[in-house]
Design an enzyme around this catalytic site. Structure first.
Site, PDB file in Angstrom:
ATOM      1  N   HIS A  17       0.845  -1.209   0.000  1.00 56.83           N
ATOM      2  CA  HIS A  17       0.000   0.000   0.000  1.00 56.83           C
ATOM      3  C   HIS A  17       0.881   1.259   0.000  1.00 56.83           C
ATOM      4  O   HIS A  17       0.604   2.216  -0.734  1.00 56.83           O
ATOM      5  CB  HIS A  17      -0.888   0.056   1.252  1.00 56.83           C
ATOM      6  N   LYS A  41     -17.513  -6.516   8.600  1.00 57.47           N
ATOM      7  CA  LYS A  41     -16.244  -7.191   8.888  1.00 57.47           C
ATOM      8  C   LYS A  41     -15.805  -6.881  10.311  1.00 57.47           C
ATOM      9  O   LYS A  41     -16.108  -5.815  10.832  1.00 57.47           O
ATOM     10  CB  LYS A  41     -15.164  -6.674   7.929  1.00 57.47           C
ATOM     11  N   ARG A  90      -1.877  -6.377  -8.170  1.00 55.02           N
ATOM     12  CA  ARG A  90      -0.702  -7.198  -7.883  1.00 55.02           C
ATOM     13  C   ARG A  90      -0.538  -8.291  -8.925  1.00 55.02           C
ATOM     14  O   ARG A  90       0.419  -8.322  -9.680  1.00 55.02           O
ATOM     15  CB  ARG A  90      -0.820  -7.805  -6.481  1.00 55.02           C
ATOM     16  N   SER A 128      -2.900  -7.802   3.185  1.00 57.87           N
ATOM     17  CA  SER A 128      -3.133  -7.618   4.624  1.00 57.87           C
ATOM     18  C   SER A 128      -3.508  -8.949   5.259  1.00 57.87           C
ATOM     19  O   SER A 128      -3.058  -9.278   6.352  1.00 57.87           O
ATOM     20  CB  SER A 128      -4.256  -6.603   4.847  1.00 57.87           C
TER      21      SER A 128
HETATM   22  O1  PNS Z   1      -8.992  -3.088   0.526  1.00 62.22           O
HETATM   23  P1  PNS Z   1     -10.220  -3.661  -0.136  1.00 62.22           P
HETATM   24  O2  PNS Z   1     -11.034  -4.433   0.874  1.00 62.22           O
HETATM   25  O3  PNS Z   1      -9.866  -4.471  -1.359  1.00 62.22           O
HETATM   26  O4  PNS Z   1     -11.101  -2.420  -0.652  1.00 62.22           O
HETATM   27  C1  PNS Z   1     -12.354  -2.608  -1.257  1.00 62.22           C
HETATM   28  C2  PNS Z   1     -13.117  -1.277  -1.450  1.00 62.22           C
HETATM   29  C3  PNS Z   1     -13.182  -0.507  -0.148  1.00 62.22           C
HETATM   30  C4  PNS Z   1     -12.403  -0.445  -2.493  1.00 62.22           C
HETATM   31  C5  PNS Z   1     -14.556  -1.616  -1.966  1.00 62.22           C
HETATM   32  O5  PNS Z   1     -15.115  -2.606  -1.152  1.00 62.22           O
HETATM   33  C6  PNS Z   1     -15.485  -0.407  -2.000  1.00 62.22           C
HETATM   34  O6  PNS Z   1     -15.304   0.492  -2.782  1.00 62.22           O
HETATM   35  N1  PNS Z   1     -16.488  -0.395  -1.115  1.00 62.22           N
HETATM   36  C7  PNS Z   1     -17.439   0.702  -0.975  1.00 62.22           C
HETATM   37  C8  PNS Z   1     -18.846   0.312  -1.418  1.00 62.22           C
HETATM   38  C9  PNS Z   1     -19.013   0.484  -2.903  1.00 62.22           C
HETATM   39  O7  PNS Z   1     -18.883   1.549  -3.463  1.00 62.22           O
HETATM   40  N2  PNS Z   1     -19.331  -0.657  -3.580  1.00 62.22           N
HETATM   41  C10 PNS Z   1     -19.464  -0.700  -5.019  1.00 62.22           C
HETATM   42  C11 PNS Z   1     -18.104  -0.732  -5.670  1.00 62.22           C
HETATM   43  S1  PNS Z   1     -18.196  -1.484  -7.218  1.00 62.22           S
END
Ligand code: PNS
Length: 164
Positions: A17, A41, A90, A128
């Site tokens: 990150h 979560k 990645r 993570s």
């Molecule tokens: O670190 P992560 O868990 O891979 O991040 C995922 C994240 C936070 C980018 C994704 O879950 C997100 O954008 N969540 C917010 C809800 C949302 O907008 N959902 C529709 C996205 S297509």
């Protein structure tokens, strides 16, 4: 001013990150590290801890801001008057979900662009989840996470918090 949002769970922040944020600051005037408030979560690091960690790692860097968000990412990006979402890619395995998210976000907000950045090779396998698993089983995570994260993981283990 070109403002980008780098969203994620960051539970915890890894050197992968950090690498993406560093690269992002070379492309954009400012990067907002936006930590998702995910009530479903149960994270290992509290929101306060995750904010603290990003602040500590990027202290003295006014072009890196940390914030939290809930709800739709594109709504948050619009509220912050940004028009770019940064995501790290990645391996091929990341591609499918990232592709789906990017296209869904584009459908929701056509003017918001997702930019994918590749971390340095030595971080391409870190996540993570894997950091928490390896640490909880006694493995070495030095060099894969910022020193403050390693410290906080050890503190949790000493305090008998189940790390993983
Ligand atoms: O670190 P992560 O868990 O891979 O991040 C995922 C994240 C936070 C980018 C994704 O879950 C997100 O954008 N969540 C917010 C809800 C949302 O907008 N959902 C529709 C996205 S297509």
């Amino acid at each position: 001013m070109k403002l980008a949002v780098y969203p994620g769970s960051f539970d915890p922040l890894t050197n992968g990150h950090v690498d993406i944020i560093e690269r992002g600051t070379r492309l954009f005037d400012k990067i907002i590290v936006a930590i998702l408030v995910n009530v479903e979560k149960s994270p290992l690091f509290s929101m306060e801890e995750r904010i603290d960690i990003v602040r500590e790692v990027f202290k003295g860097r006014p072009n890196v801001e940390v914030d939290t968000f809930d709800g739709l990412l594109v709504d948050y990006v619009a509220r912050r008057k940004a028009d770019v979402i940064v995501r790290g890619l990645r391996a091929l395995s990341d591609f499918e979900t990232e592709f789906q998210m990017a296209l869904m976000n584009r459908r929701l907000s056509p003017h918001i662009e997702t930019v994918f950045m590749m971390p340095a090779e030595q971080y391409t396998y870190i996540s993570s989840r894997l950091i928490k698993e390896v640490f909880s089983l006694g493995g070495q995570v030095r060099g894969l996470v910022p020193a403050i994260v390693e410290r906080r993981l050890s503190e949790k283990q000493k305090g008998n918090v189940h790390v993983s």
